[in-house]
Design a protein around this motif. Sequence first.
Motif, PDB file in Angstrom:
ATOM      1  N   LEU A 168      22.921  11.926   3.354  1.00  0.00           N
ATOM      2  CA  LEU A 168      23.915  11.388   2.415  1.00  0.00           C
ATOM      3  C   LEU A 168      23.689   9.916   2.078  1.00  0.00           C
ATOM      4  CD1 LEU A 168      27.129  13.140   3.770  1.00  0.00           C
ATOM      5  CD2 LEU A 168      25.759  13.743   1.766  1.00  0.00           C
ATOM      6  N   GLN A 169      22.524   9.385   2.444  1.00  0.00           N
ATOM      7  CA  GLN A 169      22.220   8.007   2.079  1.00  0.00           C
ATOM      8  C   GLN A 169      22.070   7.896   0.572  1.00  0.00           C
ATOM      9  OE1 GLN A 169      18.879   6.851   4.530  1.00  0.00           O
ATOM     10  NE2 GLN A 169      20.157   6.685   6.350  1.00  0.00           N
ATOM     11  N   SER A 170      22.377   6.729   0.050  1.00  0.00           N
ATOM     12  CA  SER A 170      22.331   6.431  -1.391  1.00  0.00           C
ATOM     13  C   SER A 170      23.408   7.170  -2.177  1.00  0.00           C
ATOM     14  CB  SER A 170      20.937   6.732  -1.978  1.00  0.00           C
ATOM     15  OG  SER A 170      19.976   5.904  -1.361  1.00  0.00           O
ATOM     16  N   CYS A 171      24.496   7.541  -1.506  1.00  0.00           N
ATOM     17  CA  CYS A 171      25.622   8.200  -2.175  1.00  0.00           C
ATOM     18  C   CYS A 171      26.865   7.305  -2.212  1.00  0.00           C
ATOM     19  CB  CYS A 171      25.960   9.515  -1.469  1.00  0.00           C
ATOM     20  SG  CYS A 171      24.674  10.755  -1.587  1.00  0.00           S
ATOM     21  N   GLY A 172      26.730   6.053  -1.807  1.00  0.00           N
ATOM     22  CA  GLY A 172      27.856   5.125  -1.835  1.00  0.00           C
ATOM     23  C   GLY A 172      28.636   5.018  -0.532  1.00  0.00           C
ATOM     24  N   LEU A 173      28.240   5.769   0.490  1.00  0.00           N
ATOM     25  CA  LEU A 173      28.986   5.734   1.744  1.00  0.00           C
ATOM     26  C   LEU A 173      28.798   4.408   2.482  1.00  0.00           C
ATOM     27  CD1 LEU A 173      28.313   9.367   2.968  1.00  0.00           C
ATOM     28  CD2 LEU A 173      30.324   8.484   1.782  1.00  0.00           C
ATOM     29  N   GLY A 174      27.598   3.850   2.444  1.00  0.00           N
ATOM     30  CA  GLY A 174      27.361   2.544   3.069  1.00  0.00           C
ATOM     31  C   GLY A 174      28.181   1.465   2.395  1.00  0.00           C
ATOM     32  N   THR A 175      28.250   1.509   1.074  1.00  0.00           N
ATOM     33  CA  THR A 175      29.069   0.546   0.335  1.00  0.00           C
ATOM     34  C   THR A 175      30.534   0.682   0.718  1.00  0.00           C
ATOM     35  OG1 THR A 175      27.518   0.494  -1.516  1.00  0.00           O
ATOM     36  CG2 THR A 175      29.791  -0.157  -1.978  1.00  0.00           C
ATOM     37  N   LEU A 176      31.033   1.909   0.789  1.00  0.00           N
ATOM     38  CA  LEU A 176      32.418   2.136   1.193  1.00  0.00           C
ATOM     39  C   LEU A 176      32.670   1.607   2.601  1.00  0.00           C
ATOM     40  CD1 LEU A 176      35.241   3.404   0.791  1.00  0.00           C
ATOM     41  CD2 LEU A 176      34.247   5.565   1.606  1.00  0.00           C
ATOM     42  N   LEU A 177      31.756   1.851   3.508  1.00  0.00           N
ATOM     43  CA  LEU A 177      31.890   1.387   4.886  1.00  0.00           C
ATOM     44  C   LEU A 177      31.932  -0.136   4.953  1.00  0.00           C
ATOM     45  CD1 LEU A 177      31.947   2.210   7.898  1.00  0.00           C
ATOM     46  CD2 LEU A 177      29.444   2.176   7.836  1.00  0.00           C
ATOM     47  N   VAL A 178      31.028  -0.801   4.257  1.00  0.00           N
ATOM     48  CA  VAL A 178      30.988  -2.271   4.270  1.00  0.00           C
ATOM     49  C   VAL A 178      32.240  -2.846   3.624  1.00  0.00           C
ATOM     50  CG1 VAL A 178      29.774  -4.308   3.382  1.00  0.00           C
ATOM     51  CG2 VAL A 178      28.478  -2.415   4.406  1.00  0.00           C
ATOM     52  N   ARG A 179      32.651  -2.315   2.492  1.00  0.00           N
ATOM     53  CA  ARG A 179      33.864  -2.825   1.814  1.00  0.00           C
ATOM     54  C   ARG A 179      35.110  -2.657   2.698  1.00  0.00           C
ATOM     55  NH1 ARG A 179      31.712  -5.602  -2.103  1.00  0.00           N
ATOM     56  NH2 ARG A 179      30.835  -4.507  -3.878  1.00  0.00           N
ATOM     57  N   THR A 180      35.205  -1.537   3.384  1.00  0.00           N
ATOM     58  CA  THR A 180      36.342  -1.328   4.284  1.00  0.00           C
ATOM     59  C   THR A 180      36.279  -2.310   5.448  1.00  0.00           C
ATOM     60  OG1 THR A 180      36.424   1.014   3.671  1.00  0.00           O
ATOM     61  CG2 THR A 180      37.570   0.370   5.695  1.00  0.00           C
ATOM     62  N   ALA A 181      35.094  -2.538   5.982  1.00  0.00           N
ATOM     63  CA  ALA A 181      34.931  -3.513   7.061  1.00  0.00           C
ATOM     64  C   ALA A 181      35.352  -4.905   6.588  1.00  0.00           C
ATOM     65  CB  ALA A 181      33.485  -3.515   7.546  1.00  0.00           C
ATOM     66  N   GLU A 182      34.977  -5.265   5.383  1.00  0.00           N
ATOM     67  CA  GLU A 182      35.368  -6.577   4.848  1.00  0.00           C
ATOM     68  C   GLU A 182      36.887  -6.696   4.747  1.00  0.00           C
ATOM     69  OE1 GLU A 182      31.308  -7.215   2.191  1.00  0.00           O
ATOM     70  OE2 GLU A 182      33.176  -6.640   1.176  1.00  0.00           O
ATOM     71  N   ARG A 183      37.557  -5.630   4.350  1.00  0.00           N
ATOM     72  CA  ARG A 183      39.029  -5.658   4.302  1.00  0.00           C
ATOM     73  C   ARG A 183      39.613  -5.866   5.691  1.00  0.00           C
ATOM     74  NH1 ARG A 183      38.300  -1.953   0.275  1.00  0.00           N
ATOM     75  NH2 ARG A 183      38.578  -0.116   1.582  1.00  0.00           N
ATOM     76  N   ARG A 184      39.051  -5.183   6.677  1.00  0.00           N
ATOM     77  CA  ARG A 184      39.526  -5.349   8.055  1.00  0.00           C
ATOM     78  C   ARG A 184      39.364  -6.806   8.507  1.00  0.00           C
ATOM     79  NH1 ARG A 184      39.963  -0.682  11.668  1.00  0.00           N
ATOM     80  NH2 ARG A 184      40.580   1.026  10.296  1.00  0.00           N
ATOM     81  N   ILE A 185      38.239  -7.402   8.156  1.00  0.00           N
ATOM     82  CA  ILE A 185      37.989  -8.798   8.532  1.00  0.00           C
ATOM     83  C   ILE A 185      39.015  -9.706   7.873  1.00  0.00           C
ATOM     84  CG2 ILE A 185      36.347 -10.707   8.303  1.00  0.00           C
ATOM     85  CD1 ILE A 185      34.111  -8.487   8.535  1.00  0.00           C
ATOM     86  N   ARG A 186      39.238  -9.518   6.580  1.00  0.00           N
ATOM     87  CA  ARG A 186      40.249 -10.325   5.858  1.00  0.00           C
ATOM     88  C   ARG A 186      41.642 -10.107   6.440  1.00  0.00           C
ATOM     89  NH1 ARG A 186      37.217  -8.893   1.327  1.00  0.00           N
ATOM     90  NH2 ARG A 186      38.649  -7.213   0.839  1.00  0.00           N
ATOM     91  N   ASP A 187      41.965  -8.877   6.815  1.00  0.00           N
ATOM     92  CA  ASP A 187      43.277  -8.577   7.390  1.00  0.00           C
ATOM     93  C   ASP A 187      43.512  -9.336   8.695  1.00  0.00           C
ATOM     94  OD1 ASP A 187      43.814  -6.902   5.272  1.00  0.00           O
ATOM     95  OD2 ASP A 187      43.548  -5.033   6.416  1.00  0.00           O
TER      96      ASP A 187
END
Length: 158
Positions: free
Chosen positions: A80-99
């Motif tokens: 499932l690489q190159s399907c946007g899952l890595g981007t979703l994971l990183v963006r969610t991690a960034e939200r957690r960091i900001r939170d």
Amino acid sequence: MTLAVRVRDLRPGDLPACAWSGSALHLRHVEGELARAARGEVDYLAVCTAADLPVAIGGIDYQVSEGAGTLWQLAVLPALQSCGLGTLLVRTAERRIRDRGLRRAELAVEEDNPRARALYERLGYIPYGRAPDAWDEEGPDGSIRRHETVCVLLRKPL
């Protein structure tokens, strides 16, 4: 094809379904990190399918760098690489960091992994240095060997 996914905290019961992410030694290490997550030292995320199976995982360590969350052990199921899952994971991690009130995300990527580095740079991460890294790896025969590498250090203001 569209795959419905959601991001949640990784749980100990998920580990058998994460064998794709590494060896038994790696999964024992992740299990230890889940104990740190219970203490609030790290977050460990899972991108899961509608059947609640992890297809991408990764951690955020809040104790590595002052004022930052450090992303590490990011992995996506190879099929499932190159399907946007890595981007979703990183963006969610960034939200957690900001939170948590932090304003910077950091990560390291092996120099010989240009595909991952391209993803991180596309997401706004900027290289700022290099550092050696090493960890133990388990071979198919159960033997343990030391993997040594050099990583590019990247960071992003949030």
